[in-house]
Enzyme design. Structure first.
Site, PDB file in Angstrom:
ATOM      1  CB  CYS A  45      -2.471  -2.093 -92.294  1.00 49.42           C
ATOM      2  SG  CYS A  45      -4.037  -2.816 -91.766  1.00 49.42           S
ATOM      3  N   GLY A  96       0.195  -7.330 -94.360  1.00 53.73           N
ATOM      4  CA  GLY A  96      -1.230  -7.597 -94.477  1.00 53.73           C
ATOM      5  C   GLY A  96      -1.531  -8.359 -95.750  1.00 53.73           C
ATOM      6  CG  ASN A 147       0.394   0.623 -89.868  1.00 51.81           C
ATOM      7  OD1 ASN A 147       1.586   0.821 -89.735  1.00 51.81           O
ATOM      8  ND2 ASN A 147      -0.225  -0.383 -89.310  1.00 51.81           N
ATOM      9  N   GLY A 148      -2.647   1.136 -88.046  1.00 49.19           N
ATOM     10  CA  GLY A 148      -2.790   1.344 -86.614  1.00 49.19           C
ATOM     11  C   GLY A 148      -4.171   0.977 -86.136  1.00 49.19           C
ATOM     12  CE1 TYR A 207       6.463 -12.943 -87.538  1.00 52.00           C
ATOM     13  CE2 TYR A 207       4.554 -11.668 -86.842  1.00 52.00           C
ATOM     14  CZ  TYR A 207       5.101 -12.702 -87.589  1.00 52.00           C
ATOM     15  OH  TYR A 207       4.309 -13.473 -88.382  1.00 52.00           O
TER      16      TYR A 207
END
Length: 486
Positions: free
Chosen positions: A16, A43, A118-119, A258
């Site tokens: 995210c 996201g 985020n996570g 990535y």
């Protein structure tokens, strides 16, 4: 219905992206919307923004991209305030539904509480079970909501102490931006698994998952938030605390491979330059006699440039990507569905015919993507197709906010490199070694006391407990035992 990203379906999904701003002149939401545009790659499932006008919170959340949802004047005008936070989502826990779109918001005893995460909380299921037993009523299936309930039920007096108490109970990975009437809080987990940076713009304080979001809004990069650090913001004033015991950091190495945009800076390193270095290292470790080096667009491009420069083999765009196709379209039958695969990517036939080619990609997950690409190249007349992968084999699932298939569906967990080569129908296949990956980062993994990054998806070395996963495995083992006994 078929996705028109046939090469992207088999990727590890970005977790995210989060963005927060405090102390603007009243257009905080507009600034957050711009920042979220820059983080859209992290996201594409949903997006949301919550603002604070000094009196009340305002929220707009929607399924889909930032564009189309937050590029309308009426939406931004409905989000007034000098502070705001936003989130772009790809779900790794919780269903795809509006109730899971962040920022999540709740009215606590201390006032409003909005959170963007985020996570992934790796003990959220166990915590949730206990919270529900004690009377908590959850409104979503997101692991993030667990943090809200832990704050709400904490026995500490101040909101900051309640928040710290909540974080001490969670395991896993998190970068958070939290908004309350008292101000904004930004923090990273003690290992710094997920990224978070801080910047300034005309005195305003900005937090973002990547530096590229700061660039897009014209902000100046200040620094990365340290692992385990909480930065408390009131207006434009900041203070920092470190409430957790210090330990060696383990940021996610896949940010370099990535996830992050190539124009971002992570750990003071250019993502673009690191990916070129990985490609060069791959050329040293896995050379092959060929005519062309071809990237799998778009994530394979920097590594392919590095491979070409190191090997002396020409770099060419042998796969052409269309940037004007929507994410999905209706398919009436299998024949048309098969043809639709080429809408997003198509072989540059005139370039490829009769050539020995080296395809450079960032990873292999299930292997179905690589099979499609190799098949496309052979149908375009390639004499030989060799694949080189700019990361080690992905043999283990991630439990820190990356949507990874269960291990049984990871090709590298089931087959050796020879078997994988046969599966994708390539003439040869090779991956950069894990030591080579660290070398491209300027580090020597073999000489370190412990890895400097989280590389669990390659090594199986998970830096935190995996409570929920252990619980699942225990249940599965008991079920299997019961089946054998019966």
């Amino acid at each position: 219905m078929l996705t028109t990203h046939p090469f992207d379906d088999d990727k590890l999904r970005e977790e995210c992206g989060i963005f927060g701003v405090s102390g603007t002149d009243g257009e905080a939401a507009a600034l957050v919307a711009l920042g979220l545009h820059a983080l859209q790659h992290r996201g594409q499932e949903a997006a949301g923004i919550t603002s604070w006008d000094g009196h009340q919170f305002h929220t707009h959340r929607a399924m889909g991209h930032v564009a189309g949802n937050f590029d309308r004047d009426d939406v931004i005008r409905a989000l007034p305030g000098t502070a705001a936070c936003g989130h772009v989502r790809y779900s790794t826990t919780g269903e795809t539904a509006l109730r899971n779109v962040q920022p999540l918001y709740a009215d606590l005893q201390s006032g409003g509480f909005a959170i963007a995460h985020n996570g992934n909380i790796s003990n959220a299921t166990r915590l949730r079970r206990e919270l529900v037993r004690r009377g908590s009523i959850f409104q979503s299936t997101s692991d993030t909501e667990t943090i809200i309930h832990l704050v709400a039920t904490s026995s500490y007096r101040t909101l900051l102490d309640k928040f710290i108490d909540a974080l001490r109970q969670v395991e896993g990975a998190y970068s958070l931006v939290v908004m309350t009437p008292e101000g904004m809080i930004a923090c990273r987990d003690p290992l710094g698994i997920r990224p978070l940076v801080m910047g300034t713009l005309d005195g305003a304080i900005i937090f973002a998952s990547e530096t590229v979001a700061l660039d897009v809004v014209g902000a100046q990069f200040v620094r990365a938030i340290d692992p385990g650090e909480l930065v408390i913001v009131q207006g434009t004033e900041t203070r920092s605390i470190m409430p957790f015991p210090a330990q060696p950091s383990r940021p996610c190495i896949f940010e370099h491979v990535y996830f992050s945009r190539p124009d971002s800076i992570v750990d003071e390193q250019s993502i673009y330059s690191v990916r070129k270095a990985i490609g060069a290292q791959l050329a040293i470790e896995a050379p092959v006699d060929a005519d062309l080096v071809i990237p799998v667009p778009d994530s394979g491009v920097p590594a392919a440039i590095g491979y070409a420069q190191q090997s002396g083999i020409p770099f060419e765009l042998g796969i052409i990507r269309s940037h004007y196709i929507g994410r999905t379209f209706i398919q009436p039958g299998d024949k048309v569905r098969h043809l639709g695969v080429k809408l997003k990517h198509n072989a540059n036939r005139a370039l490829i015919k009769g050539k020995r080619i080296i395809l450079i990609d960032d990873s292999i997950v299930r292997g179905t993507t690589s099979l499609k690409i190799v098949t496309m190249m052979r149908e375009a007349g390639a004499a030989e197709v060799h694949m080189r992968i700019a990361s080690p084999p992905t043999r283990h699932s991630c439990f820190y906010g990356v949507d990874t298939p269960e291990r049984a569906k990871l090709l590298a967990a089931q087959l050796d490199v020879g078997g994988m080569t046969d599966f994708i129908h390539a003439d040869s296949l090779a991956f950069v070694s894990i030591d080579g990956l660290y070398k491209a980062l300027g580090e020597d993994r073999r000489r370190a006391d412990a890895p400097s990054h989280c590389d669990a998806c390659f090594s199986g070395d998970y830096p935190t407990p995996l409570t929920d996963q252990d619980d699942v495995e225990t249940v599965d083992q008991l079920a299997l035992l019961a089946e054998r006994v019966s």
